[in-house]
Scaffold this motif. Structure first.
Motif, PDB file in Angstrom:
ATOM      1  N   GLU A 179      -9.109  -4.223   0.287  1.00 19.94           N
ATOM      2  CA  GLU A 179      -8.881  -3.082   1.193  1.00 19.94           C
ATOM      3  C   GLU A 179      -8.656  -1.783   0.426  1.00 19.94           C
ATOM      4  O   GLU A 179      -9.344  -0.787   0.670  1.00 19.94           O
ATOM      5  CB  GLU A 179      -7.740  -3.395   2.166  1.00 19.94           C
ATOM      6  CG  GLU A 179      -7.670  -2.445   3.349  1.00 19.94           C
ATOM      7  CD  GLU A 179      -6.863  -1.181   3.088  1.00 19.94           C
ATOM      8  OE1 GLU A 179      -6.961  -0.242   3.897  1.00 19.94           O
ATOM      9  OE2 GLU A 179      -6.137  -1.123   2.069  1.00 19.94           O
ATOM     10  N   HIS A 202      -1.190  -4.784   5.252  1.00 17.49           N
ATOM     11  CA  HIS A 202      -2.601  -4.845   5.657  1.00 17.49           C
ATOM     12  C   HIS A 202      -3.557  -5.146   4.508  1.00 17.49           C
ATOM     13  O   HIS A 202      -4.754  -5.216   4.711  1.00 17.49           O
ATOM     14  CB  HIS A 202      -3.010  -3.537   6.357  1.00 17.49           C
ATOM     15  CG  HIS A 202      -2.865  -2.342   5.463  1.00 17.49           C
ATOM     16  ND1 HIS A 202      -1.711  -1.602   5.408  1.00 17.49           N
ATOM     17  CD2 HIS A 202      -3.701  -1.792   4.563  1.00 17.49           C
ATOM     18  CE1 HIS A 202      -1.859  -0.640   4.525  1.00 17.49           C
ATOM     19  NE2 HIS A 202      -3.059  -0.734   3.991  1.00 17.49           N
ATOM     20  N   GLU A 203      -3.044  -5.346   3.284  1.00 17.59           N
ATOM     21  CA  GLU A 203      -3.959  -5.625   2.157  1.00 17.59           C
ATOM     22  C   GLU A 203      -3.824  -7.107   1.810  1.00 17.59           C
ATOM     23  O   GLU A 203      -3.265  -7.472   0.787  1.00 17.59           O
ATOM     24  CB  GLU A 203      -3.579  -4.719   0.973  1.00 17.59           C
ATOM     25  CG  GLU A 203      -3.717  -3.243   1.336  1.00 17.59           C
ATOM     26  CD  GLU A 203      -3.388  -2.293   0.197  1.00 17.59           C
ATOM     27  OE1 GLU A 203      -2.921  -2.749  -0.866  1.00 17.59           O
ATOM     28  OE2 GLU A 203      -3.598  -1.087   0.381  1.00 17.59           O
ATOM     29  N   CYS A 221       0.851  -1.196   0.000  1.00 18.64           N
ATOM     30  CA  CYS A 221       0.000   0.000   0.000  1.00 18.64           C
ATOM     31  C   CYS A 221       0.886   1.244   0.000  1.00 18.64           C
ATOM     32  O   CYS A 221       2.060   1.190   0.399  1.00 18.64           O
ATOM     33  CB  CYS A 221      -0.847  -0.016   1.267  1.00 18.64           C
ATOM     34  SG  CYS A 221      -1.865   1.451   1.513  1.00 18.64           S
TER      35      CYS A 221
HETATM   36 ZN   LIG Z   1      -3.842   0.145   2.135  1.00 15.34          ZN
END
Ligand SMILES: [Zn+2]
Ligand SMILES: [Zn+2]
Length: 349
Positions: free
Chosen positions: A149, A59-60, A37
């Protein structure tokens, strides 16, 4: 296990970490893949105020459940899931207004909890209990699922901008989020989708997306947008370029009564804009922001991706095993592709 760990702004290292432990109230996942990201690129350069070092980032992700705590209901080992990684407090004024993405007390996987640039990820009990874990339908491939996400952030922004079927939508800035915005606008029924990008190879990569008009940003963008919109301007402009000039220019690219969404953020201390207030006043423009997303947006993103209406294969341009994580960051920094996906557990080719 090997993991990408943030130690300080600009300092992310691949180091050995113990695997997270199973508990009665958590889920453990074998991470299938995790996309890089813009936030990760920030961590690799200037850092992030909310990231507590040392921290496994990422986090993706999409993962396969390997452990279900005895006190956890509704999940089975072997299921694939992703997650709305922002854990809201549920009690602050923003959460109570249904704006959990603006929660002042939130925690996040990949910033305040360990993330998914590692073969095994623990979903914290709060994430399990508050409904942040979202199942992936069988029809949806891993790599497309890890776009849920970032796509959810685009969904939040396009909801706020009020995009309607038949709209002519202009995306300014053709990075990974710009490409996802273009795909999303099409899926929401936009009649015409245009995207402005200045440099190669992104110009060529964007031209592979179907029914998206790619405008070379080094040319006269205003003239081109006017020509493409019967001289009126776009209904909505979404600025994904984290720079002042495109944010300032955007109000001149939309029609009377149009909407400008400032989707990309400018660096702290360099975020003042010069805007023609007469243009905003007399042309009745709306200038809106958008930040992060809520679990409902991630759920919508999974549904949209599963429906096949988002060209995930066109958005993902690079894949690396975790051992080549830093090459992935370089590709992002140098704008050599669109979305970069890391495979922490298995080889990828
Ligand atoms: Zn992200
Ligand atoms: Zn809150």
């Amino acid at each position: 296990m090997q993991a990408a760990v943030y130690f300080a702004p600009g300092n992310i290292e691949l180091v050995e970490r113990p695997e997270p432990a199973p508990t009665d109230d958590n889920l453990l996942l074998d991470v299938l893949c995790c996309a890089i990201c813009g936030t990760d690129v920030k961590l690799a350069t200037i850092g992030h105020a909310r990231c507590k070092a040392p921290r496994v980032i990422g986090h993706e992700f999409v993962g396969r459940i390997r452990h279900v705590g005895a006190a956890v209901n509704g999940f089975r080992a072997g299921e694939r899931v992703t997650m709305a990684t922002t854990l809201t407090c549920g009690a602050c004024p923003w959460c109570r207004r249904g704006l959990g993405n603006l929660c002042a007390e939130c925690e996040s996987v990949g910033l305040t909890y360990d993330g998914a640039f590692a073969p095994v990820l623990a979903i914290p009990p709060a994430g399990v209990a508050r409904g942040n874990v979202i199942k992936i339908p069988d029809a949806l491939a891993d790599e497309a699922a890890c776009l849920a996400e970032p796509l959810s952030c685009a969904i939040n922004a396009q909801e706020i901008a009020g995009i309607r079927p038949g709209d002519r939508v202009l995306v300014v800035g053709g990075g990974p989020l710009g490409a996802l915005h273009a795909e999303l606008a099409k899926a929401l029924g936009a009649a015409r989708v245009m995207i402005v990008q200045r440099s190669e190879p992104r110009l060529s990569l964007l031209r592979r997306l179907k029914d998206v008009l790619v405008i070379d940003g080094t040319q006269d963008v205003l003239k081109r947008v006017q020509a493409e919109t019967d001289g009126l301007g776009a209904d909505v402009a979404i600025v994904c370029a984290p720079e002042r000039p495109p944010q300032e220019q955007a109000i001149h690219l939309v029609r009377k009564g149009g909407v400008v969404s400032l989707f990309a953020s400018l660096p702290q201390g360099a975020s003042d804009l010069r805007l023609d207030s007469r243009a905003i006043h007399y042309r009745e423009l709306r200038l809106v922001g958008a930040s992060d997303s809520r679990a409902e947006h991630v759920r919508k993103a999974v549904e949209l991706l599963a429906s096949g209406r988002i060209d995930a294969a066109g958005v993902v341009t690079h894949r690396f095993p975790l051992s080549r994580f830093h090459e992935g960051i370089e590709v992002m920094k140098k704008k050599q592709g669109l979305k970069v996906v890391i495979y922490p557990g298995k080889r990828c080719d």
